[in-house]
Design an enzyme around this catalytic site. Structure first.
Site, PDB file in Angstrom:
ATOM      1  CG  HIS A 162       1.437  -0.648  -8.064  1.00  0.00           C
ATOM      2  ND1 HIS A 162      -0.081  -0.228  -7.524  1.00  0.00           N
ATOM      3  CD2 HIS A 162       2.110   0.320  -7.491  1.00  0.00           C
ATOM      4  CE1 HIS A 162      -0.080   0.710  -6.959  1.00  0.00           C
ATOM      5  NE2 HIS A 162       1.182   1.239  -6.902  1.00  0.00           N
ATOM      6  CD  GLU A 222       0.598   7.279  -3.082  1.00  0.00           C
ATOM      7  OE1 GLU A 222       0.121   7.906  -4.172  1.00  0.00           O
ATOM      8  OE2 GLU A 222       0.839   5.978  -3.141  1.00  0.00           O
ATOM      9  CD  GLU A 223       0.344   2.516  -3.632  1.00  0.00           C
ATOM     10  OE1 GLU A 223      -0.507   2.745  -4.284  1.00  0.00           O
ATOM     11  OE2 GLU A 223       1.482   2.541  -3.814  1.00  0.00           O
ATOM     12  CG  ASP A 260       0.131   3.473   1.744  1.00  0.00           C
ATOM     13  OD1 ASP A 260       0.976   4.414   1.368  1.00  0.00           O
ATOM     14  OD2 ASP A 260      -0.915   3.528   1.151  1.00  0.00           O
TER      15      ASP A 260
END
Length: 385
Positions: free
Chosen positions: A360, A137-138, A79
């Site tokens: 990020h 996962e995020e 993702d």
């Protein structure tokens, strides 16, 4: 930068091309259907069957080894993040507001590269290999938690995964043995008091004043309840109250996060935050409502698996490449796998001028000179773990 033993330039170039494809076509957590379809297409080309019983858009494939005495799972996450990418790279995201800002495009491509190598060299692969291309996962709910619930680790002896890491220098590969990453849980609190005029506070039950006591008291959990040798942190990220100068509101809502480096610490902090919310609010004549939002447990790298991984890294890449890293309070849902099975989560360093921005960040990028090490390491783990 990294010496390799099993892979050639053709596979490296192919893997980098896959990584750039994924980077240009990112998908958010739980929405990775095009990514999953692409992965399935490549696995079909390699002759590696996909197990259809796992929930989409996860992709789980099975490579049968020549001996099959052990089964090793290898995991990659798929993702992307809700970020608008900045920069002028030729493979920049084509989806506005979505980008691979954490390296998952590299993880997916790397595992595909390892799968491609295994399909071309089946006689060298003695272990059975489970290839896990994981969704979400995020975000919550966690894709790893869902796959574990569905039995992805049934029959697996050990699981390994990698993460390209911008905080680890290019040329180093490592991990923290034991607890390596923190748990990450959230909470919502509502304090119900009694509103009134700011000039007559004695006629109210002031939820704002009570909230200040909760904020202070929660920090005492860290300083006076948590074992000083077990790291943890509680942070408030939101507080909503009234909107007038002279009106005491009847309600306050608060949001925060709990992170702990041990299972015991995470459980303690959960229990204490709930208890303090109820007791402190009650002591002032208010009602405290606590809602715990489970996230991910601490990530525990099993020492036995770490010893194996360290040996593989040193034998493959030479002395001086392995680095014993410090634990961090970041979180990773790979921890759900390690809670069930022996395994290790390995950081492949890529800190350089090209990868100078943190994960990020809208300008984050992978230094692709680290990718050969990732492919080689995945293959070596499959062969020798």
């Amino acid at each position: 930068m990294f010496q390799t033993k099993l892979i050639d330039s053709e596979l490296i170039e192919w893997t980098i091309a896959q990584r750039r494809h994924f980077h240009m076509h990112p998908e958010l957590s739980g929405q990775e259907y095009n990514t999953a379809a692409y992965v399935k297409e490549k696995l079909a080309e390699f002759g590696i069957p996909v197990n259809p019983r796992f929930s989409a858009p996860n992709v789980v494939a099975y490579f049968k080894g020549t001996e099959g005495k052990k089964t090793i799972a290898l995991r990659a996450d798929m993702d992307a993040l809700p970020l608008h990418e900045e920069g002028d790279k030729p493979y920049i995201s084509t989806v506005p507001g979505v980008m691979h800002g954490c390296g998952h495009d590299g993880h997916t491509a790397t595992l595909l590269g390892a799968a491609k190598w295994m399909s071309a060299n089946p006689q060298l692969v003695k272990n059975n290999i489970v290839l896990i291309f994981q969704s979400s996962e995020e975000a919550s709910p966690s894709g790893a938690k869902q796959l574990v619930k569905e039995g992805v680790l049934d029959g697996v002896d050990a699981i390994y995964g990698i993460h390209y890491m911008s905080s680890v220098p290019l040329g180093q590969i490592g991990f923290a043995t034991g607890y390596g990453m923190a748990s990450s849980d959230d909470f919502d609190i509502t304090i119900e008091g009694k509103g009134g005029h700011g000039g007559n506070p004695h006629e109210t039950v002031d939820p704002i004043y009570i909230a200040t006591h909760l904020i202070q008291a929660f920090q005492s959990i860290i300083s006076r309840n948590l074992n000083p040798l077990h790291a943890g942190v509680i942070s408030f990220g939101g507080l909503q109250a009234g909107n007038s100068y002279n009106v005491i509101p009847d309600k306050v809502t608060m949001q925060g996060t709990i992170r702990a480096l041990t299972f015991e610490g995470a459980e303690l902090m959960h229990e204490k935050t709930a208890q303090l919310t109820e007791s402190i609010c009650a002591s002032f004549g208010a009602k405290g409502h606590y809602h715990f939002i489970e996230g991910t447990p601490p990530l525990y790298n099993h020492p036995e698996a770490c010893e194996v991984a360290k040996g593989i890294i040193e034998q493959t890449f030479g002395e001086g490449v392995f680095a014993e890293l410090e634990p961090v309070l970041g979180a990773e849902d790979y921890s759900f796998y390690l809670k069930e099975k022996l395994g290790c989560f390995i950081n492949v360093g890529m800190q350089s001028d090209k990868s100078q921005y943190p994960h990020h960040h809208p300008k984050f990028d992978i230094d692709e000179t680290a990718i050969p090490a990732g492919i080689e390491l995945m293959i070596q783990l499959a062969l020798n773990a």
